[in-house]
Design a protein around this motif. Structure first.
Motif, short mmCIF file in Angstrom:
data_model
loop_
_atom_site.label_atom_id
_atom_site.label_comp_id
_atom_site.label_asym_id
_atom_site.label_seq_id
_atom_site.Cartn_x
_atom_site.Cartn_y
_atom_site.Cartn_z
N GLN A 1 -33.73 38.55 61.96
CA GLN A 1 -32.50 39.51 61.17
C GLN A 1 -31.28 38.76 60.97
O GLN A 1 -30.58 38.74 59.96
N ARG A 2 -30.84 37.91 61.58
CA ARG A 2 -29.47 37.05 61.45
C ARG A 2 -29.78 35.77 60.56
O ARG A 2 -29.05 35.63 59.64
N VAL B 1 -34.36 38.21 66.40
CA VAL B 1 -33.01 37.74 65.99
C VAL B 1 -32.81 36.81 64.87
O VAL B 1 -32.12 36.70 64.20
#
Length: 189
Positions: free
Chosen positions: A61-62, A58
């Motif tokens: 990606q974020r 996460v």
């Protein structure tokens, strides 16, 4: 970066210290805040190395990709958990001198005493020395860090690294940018 932020004692650093002292990883928001601030510095304009981040897919990606941070290479240090425990739980830093020690691999010459911390003091009254010279030997009782215990390390390895960070290696492996370095410990016979 985190330890420097903790030492500087800004609000983000104080929050990071609380998490680290409790054996927790620093939250994504705090770490990203540190990274964003660091990326603004001239020293990062040509590139930078992140050590221990991203810790989750996460975050990858974020936090990195959505902010336009391009990852060129991932180094995966493959180290057995038992080796990590031996190395981490024995390390320490003398608080006033900053010297590093290890209980097994680099202990102080005299147990409990900083190697170069013999300071001679005289007791002065007026303009004459009264009494004897006193050697101050500062204790190393607070040498070892509170977050360097076997229990804290086991918690981080099991709950966080193996479950959350190892998938990051898989994520980047599919992009073919991972180099794995196997760490071996050899003992002389």
């Amino acid at each position: 970066m985190l330890r420097a932020a903790v030492a500087a004692k800004p609000p983000l650093g104080i929050k990071a210290k609380e998490a680290m002292d409790n054996g927790q990883l620093v939250s994504d928001d705090l770490v990203v805040g540190f990274i964003v601030e660091a990326l603004k510095k001239p020293s990062c304009q040509k590139g930078f190395i992140l050590d221990g981040f991203p810790r989750t897919v996460v975050q990858t990606q974020r936090m990195l990709e959505k902010r336009g941070v391009k990852v060129d290479k991932v180094l995966n240090f493959a180290i057995d958990d038992a080796i990590l425990e031996e190395r981490i739980t024995g390390r320490g830093i003398h608080p006033s001198s900053g010297r590093s020690y290890h209980s097994k691999f680099a202990p102080p010459k005299v147990p409990g005493i900083d190697d170069n911390d013999e300071t001679m003091y005289g007791v002065y009254i007026g303009d004459r020395i009264c009494g004897i010279v006193i050697y101050m030997l500062r204790s190393l009782e607070n040498l070892y860090r509170t977050d360097d215990t076997a229990a804290v390390l086991k918690s981080i390895l099991e709950a966080l690294f193996h479950k959350q960070t190892e998938p990051v290696i898989d994520y980047y492996s599919h992009k073919k940018i991972v180099a794995t370095l196997l760490v071996l410990v050899l003992k002389m016979v």
